[in-house]
Design a protein around this motif. Structure first.
Motif, PDB file in Angstrom:
ATOM      1  N   ILE A 311      57.112  32.613  42.940  1.00 15.36           N
ATOM      2  CA  ILE A 311      56.138  31.641  42.432  1.00 15.36           C
ATOM      3  C   ILE A 311      54.910  32.342  42.169  1.00 15.36           C
ATOM      4  CG2 ILE A 311      54.961  29.649  43.252  1.00 15.36           C
ATOM      5  CD1 ILE A 311      57.160  28.410  44.305  1.00 15.36           C
ATOM      6  N   ASN A 312      54.525  33.353  43.217  1.00 11.72           N
ATOM      7  CA  ASN A 312      53.161  33.683  43.130  1.00 11.72           C
ATOM      8  C   ASN A 312      53.345  34.971  41.797  1.00 11.72           C
ATOM      9  OD1 ASN A 312      51.623  32.393  44.749  1.00 11.72           O
ATOM     10  ND2 ASN A 312      52.330  33.755  46.423  1.00 11.72           N
ATOM     11  N   ALA A 313      54.522  35.055  41.337  1.00  8.42           N
ATOM     12  CA  ALA A 313      54.538  35.971  40.355  1.00  8.42           C
ATOM     13  C   ALA A 313      54.257  35.218  38.768  1.00  8.42           C
ATOM     14  CB  ALA A 313      55.913  36.455  39.967  1.00  8.42           C
ATOM     15  N   ILE A 314      54.330  33.734  38.993  1.00 13.13           N
ATOM     16  CA  ILE A 314      53.844  33.152  37.701  1.00 13.13           C
ATOM     17  C   ILE A 314      52.519  32.947  37.584  1.00 13.13           C
ATOM     18  CG2 ILE A 314      54.166  30.921  36.826  1.00 13.13           C
ATOM     19  CD1 ILE A 314      57.004  30.509  38.460  1.00 13.13           C
ATOM     20  N   PRO A 315      52.050  33.498  36.601  1.00 11.27           N
ATOM     21  CA  PRO A 315      50.300  33.246  36.422  1.00 11.27           C
ATOM     22  C   PRO A 315      49.811  31.897  36.655  1.00 11.27           C
ATOM     23  CG  PRO A 315      51.256  34.490  34.424  1.00 11.27           C
ATOM     24  CD  PRO A 315      52.445  33.760  35.340  1.00 11.27           C
ATOM     25  N   GLU A 316      50.292  31.139  36.346  1.00 21.12           N
ATOM     26  CA  GLU A 316      49.787  29.645  36.521  1.00 21.12           C
ATOM     27  C   GLU A 316      49.984  28.852  37.851  1.00 21.12           C
ATOM     28  OE1 GLU A 316      51.887  30.308  34.116  1.00 21.12           O
ATOM     29  OE2 GLU A 316      50.893  30.387  32.195  1.00 21.12           O
ATOM     30  N   LEU A 317      50.418  29.685  38.715  1.00 19.52           N
ATOM     31  CA  LEU A 317      50.958  28.904  39.951  1.00 19.52           C
ATOM     32  C   LEU A 317      50.289  29.821  41.158  1.00 19.52           C
ATOM     33  CD1 LEU A 317      54.556  27.467  39.404  1.00 19.52           C
ATOM     34  CD2 LEU A 317      52.289  26.444  38.962  1.00 19.52           C
ATOM     35  N   SER A 318      50.224  29.052  42.233  1.00 24.96           N
ATOM     36  CA  SER A 318      49.971  30.002  43.531  1.00 24.96           C
ATOM     37  C   SER A 318      50.575  29.340  44.818  1.00 24.96           C
ATOM     38  CB  SER A 318      48.490  30.523  43.732  1.00 24.96           C
ATOM     39  OG  SER A 318      47.809  29.207  43.923  1.00 24.96           O
ATOM     40  N   CYS A 319      50.783  30.112  45.768  1.00 35.33           N
ATOM     41  CA  CYS A 319      51.457  29.314  46.717  1.00 35.33           C
ATOM     42  C   CYS A 319      51.398  30.201  48.185  1.00 35.33           C
ATOM     43  CB  CYS A 319      53.235  29.624  46.392  1.00 35.33           C
ATOM     44  SG  CYS A 319      53.856  28.591  47.538  1.00 35.33           S
ATOM     45  N   LEU A 320      51.010  29.473  49.077  1.00 38.89           N
ATOM     46  CA  LEU A 320      50.899  30.148  50.580  1.00 38.89           C
ATOM     47  C   LEU A 320      52.147  30.192  51.210  1.00 38.89           C
ATOM     48  CD1 LEU A 320      47.850  27.827  51.929  1.00 38.89           C
ATOM     49  CD2 LEU A 320      47.774  30.220  51.049  1.00 38.89           C
ATOM     50  N   SER A 321      52.249  31.267  52.034  1.00 39.92           N
ATOM     51  CA  SER A 321      53.562  31.601  53.016  1.00 39.92           C
ATOM     52  C   SER A 321      53.459  30.746  54.103  1.00 39.92           C
ATOM     53  CB  SER A 321      53.832  32.964  52.961  1.00 39.92           C
ATOM     54  OG  SER A 321      54.748  33.241  53.702  1.00 39.92           O
ATOM     55  N   PRO A 322      54.256  29.729  54.271  1.00 39.99           N
ATOM     56  CA  PRO A 322      54.007  28.775  55.694  1.00 39.99           C
ATOM     57  C   PRO A 322      54.774  29.507  56.685  1.00 39.99           C
ATOM     58  CG  PRO A 322      55.469  27.908  54.367  1.00 39.99           C
ATOM     59  CD  PRO A 322      55.117  29.023  53.367  1.00 39.99           C
ATOM     60  N   ASP A 323      54.319  28.990  58.032  1.00 40.62           N
ATOM     61  CA  ASP A 323      54.669  29.533  59.278  1.00 40.62           C
ATOM     62  C   ASP A 323      56.213  28.791  59.689  1.00 40.62           C
ATOM     63  OD1 ASP A 323      53.223  31.628  59.540  1.00 40.62           O
ATOM     64  OD2 ASP A 323      51.858  30.385  60.775  1.00 40.62           O
ATOM     65  N   GLY A 324      56.342  27.693  59.026  1.00 41.33           N
ATOM     66  CA  GLY A 324      57.441  26.754  59.753  1.00 41.33           C
ATOM     67  C   GLY A 324      57.933  25.833  58.542  1.00 41.33           C
ATOM     68  N   ALA A 325      59.049  25.120  58.827  1.00 41.46           N
ATOM     69  CA  ALA A 325      59.539  24.137  58.213  1.00 41.46           C
ATOM     70  C   ALA A 325      60.247  24.722  56.804  1.00 41.46           C
ATOM     71  CB  ALA A 325      58.486  23.007  57.707  1.00 41.46           C
ATOM     72  N   PHE A 326      60.759  23.741  56.114  1.00 32.15           N
ATOM     73  CA  PHE A 326      61.469  24.184  54.793  1.00 32.15           C
ATOM     74  C   PHE A 326      60.892  23.675  53.707  1.00 32.15           C
ATOM     75  CE2 PHE A 326      64.703  21.279  57.001  1.00 32.15           C
ATOM     76  CZ  PHE A 326      64.312  20.175  56.480  1.00 32.15           C
ATOM     77  N   TYR A 327      59.495  23.749  53.432  1.00 32.75           N
ATOM     78  CA  TYR A 327      58.772  23.421  52.112  1.00 32.75           C
ATOM     79  C   TYR A 327      57.763  24.574  51.886  1.00 32.75           C
ATOM     80  CZ  TYR A 327      60.695  18.998  54.150  1.00 32.75           C
ATOM     81  OH  TYR A 327      61.368  17.988  54.592  1.00 32.75           O
ATOM     82  N   LEU A 328      57.666  24.429  50.398  1.00 27.44           N
ATOM     83  CA  LEU A 328      56.512  25.131  49.952  1.00 27.44           C
ATOM     84  C   LEU A 328      55.698  24.322  49.211  1.00 27.44           C
ATOM     85  CD1 LEU A 328      58.359  28.416  48.601  1.00 27.44           C
ATOM     86  CD2 LEU A 328      56.912  28.116  50.705  1.00 27.44           C
ATOM     87  N   PHE A 329      54.226  24.228  49.118  1.00 26.87           N
ATOM     88  CA  PHE A 329      53.397  23.364  48.337  1.00 26.87           C
ATOM     89  C   PHE A 329      52.541  24.104  47.427  1.00 26.87           C
ATOM     90  CE2 PHE A 329      49.943  19.860  48.775  1.00 26.87           C
ATOM     91  CZ  PHE A 329      50.840  18.939  48.225  1.00 26.87           C
ATOM     92  N   PRO A 330      53.443  24.658  46.357  1.00 26.87           N
ATOM     93  CA  PRO A 330      52.422  25.669  45.510  1.00 26.87           C
ATOM     94  C   PRO A 330      51.182  24.678  44.681  1.00 26.87           C
ATOM     95  CG  PRO A 330      54.492  25.698  45.021  1.00 26.87           C
ATOM     96  CD  PRO A 330      54.365  24.513  45.931  1.00 26.87           C
ATOM     97  N   SER A 331      50.135  25.551  44.173  1.00 26.48           N
ATOM     98  CA  SER A 331      49.040  24.901  43.487  1.00 26.48           C
ATOM     99  C   SER A 331      49.480  25.021  42.035  1.00 26.48           C
ATOM    100  CB  SER A 331      47.873  25.671  43.652  1.00 26.48           C
ATOM    101  OG  SER A 331      46.915  25.556  42.656  1.00 26.48           O
ATOM    102  N   CYS A 332      49.401  23.832  41.178  1.00 22.93           N
ATOM    103  CA  CYS A 332      49.841  23.960  39.569  1.00 22.93           C
ATOM    104  C   CYS A 332      48.436  23.834  39.056  1.00 22.93           C
ATOM    105  CB  CYS A 332      50.702  23.159  39.420  1.00 22.93           C
ATOM    106  SG  CYS A 332      50.494  21.320  39.853  1.00 22.93           S
TER     107      CYS A 332
END
Ligand code: PLP
Length: 402
Positions: A311-332
């Protein structure tokens, strides 16, 4: 035809947006569409055989009757053992209530304590059910936005600013659905210092994802980090997510005797007790061999790493790497204002999520459903192959925007 009159309690709440998104993905698949579903809020692993076997044996042994309202002795022993071992918290059987999922415990806790005019502080992004559970019980959700810069976490200052004389609860979900963000021990202590100044605020710690944990230090609960808050803290956990047991419907709350007594009283008029068979299996899950969880957590971690990188390789998106659970919440944020190949302008995260679904067959949930936009939630509780293919499609969809 006579119309059924519904109460304000029901008409004022919504169906869960993540369930609705998941249903839409399923419907489209059933129509034959090629959909990669990243909306799922449950493990893609099966319940371990050793746990299933205990459920089967419970049926064969006749463990098929009502149990005590607050849960079987065996399950409450297992919960005591687990909390003692992992969190160092000791408590009695009268401080535990077992219910049909953590969801039921949270709902009933609100029912037992929240009235008209009471405020419940909910840091956003939040699990979609919290505000509606508060509204259904007559309270007022007070949503406190937590920025991506703050790791989607509540800070002592934002917490202090949100507290009023009417504050009844703070709901802390760590690790979080939808972000996976988790509070460090120092952050919990800092929030605890604020809470110690406001005795009217109870703390509901929803720790349902706390075994799906990737950080290199042990998971901590505010209940163990700030023991002076124990007398007004309800810790909620369950077997759904950790042991891939969502359908068995067992969750529990641990807290002050008076609150647990009130929850039990309501449950006694509501369900009598959760399934005796599921309780037997849940007890075995908590005290048995934990290696199956370790394998799942290792898989979730690999998926997280790969998805975050893609996801972080996609120029329009960015994503934190979380410490737990099984979700990501990227910015669009980078797609807002851009135009799709068929001429539609993407004005918000819902537009983006619909574009991904219609355009490239990737199902996800828009950030506004969790109180923070422009973001979208993707679940990594699906195979690496699906995650990779979905991230490729998302990259193509973003590249096609002008
Ligand atoms: N809390 C959070 C943050 C969740 O995401 C969920 C389920 O999606 C629950 C609680 C409730 O889980 P269960 O009722 O299966 O125990």
């Amino acid at each position: 035809m006579t119309d059924i009159k519904l109460t304000r309690r029901v008409t004022s709440i919504r169906e869960s947006p993540s369930t609705a998104a998941n249903q839409k993905a399923r419907d489209l698949k059933a129509e034959g569409r090629d959909i990669l579903d990243l909306t799922v809020g449950e493990p893609d692993f099966d319940t371990p055989d050793s746990i299933k076997d205990v459920g089967i044996k419970a049926i064969q042994d006749g463990e098929t009757k009502y149990t005590p309202v607050n849960g079987s002795i065996a399950l409450r022993n297992a919960i005591q053992h687990d909390f003692g071992k992992r969190l160092g918290i000791e408590f009695g059987h009268d401080q535990i209530s077992v219910g049909g999922g953590g969801k039921q415990i949270i709902f009933v806790a609100m029912m037992a304590t929240v009235e008209e005019g009471d405020e419940v502080i909910i840091p956003a992004p939040y699990w979609v059910s919290y505000p509606d559970m508060v509204i259904a019980n007559g309270g007022t959700p007070v949503i406190v936005p937590c920025s991506e810069e703050a790791g989607f976490k509540l800070t002592p200052d934002t917490l202090e600013a949100a507290i009023t004389p009417s504050s009844r609860w703070l709901i802390l979900n760590t690790p979080s659905n939808p972000t996976g963000a988790a509070y460090t021990p120092d952050e919990l202590v800092a929030l605890g210092e604020v809470l110690l100044r406001h005795p009217q605020v109870h703390i509901l710690c929803d720790e349902i994802y706390d075994r799906i944990w990737f950080a290199d230090y042990d998971v901590k609960s505010i209940a163990s980090m700030v023991p002076d808050l124990l007398e007004r803290t309800l810790v909620v956990n369950g077997v759904s997510k950790s042991y891939a047991m969502t359908g068995w419907r067992i969750g529990y709350g641990v807290g002050p005797v008076k609150l647990i007594g009130a929850i039990n009283k309501l449950q006694s008029q509501m369900s009598s007790c959760p399934s005796s068979i599921s309780q037997a299996a849940a007890a075995a899950a908590l005290v048995g061999d934990q290696s199956s969880i370790e394998a799942c957590v290792a898989a979730y971690k690999q998926r997280r790493d790969h998805a975050v990188e893609m996801i972080n390789a996609i120029p329009e998106l960015s994503c934190l790497s979380p410490d737990g659970a099984f979700y990501l919440f990227p910015s669009c944020a980078g797609v807002i204002g851009k135009t799709t190949p068929d001429g539609k302008v993407i004005e918000n995260d819902l537009d983006f999520v619909l574009y991904l679904l219609d355009g490239v067959g990737v199902a996800s949930v828009h950030g506004a459903a969790y109180g923070v936009e422009p973001h979208f939630r993707i679940s990594t509780a699906t195979s690496m192959q699906t995650i990779e293919a979905a991230c490729d499609r998302i990259a193509q969809a973003c590249a096609a925007l002008t």
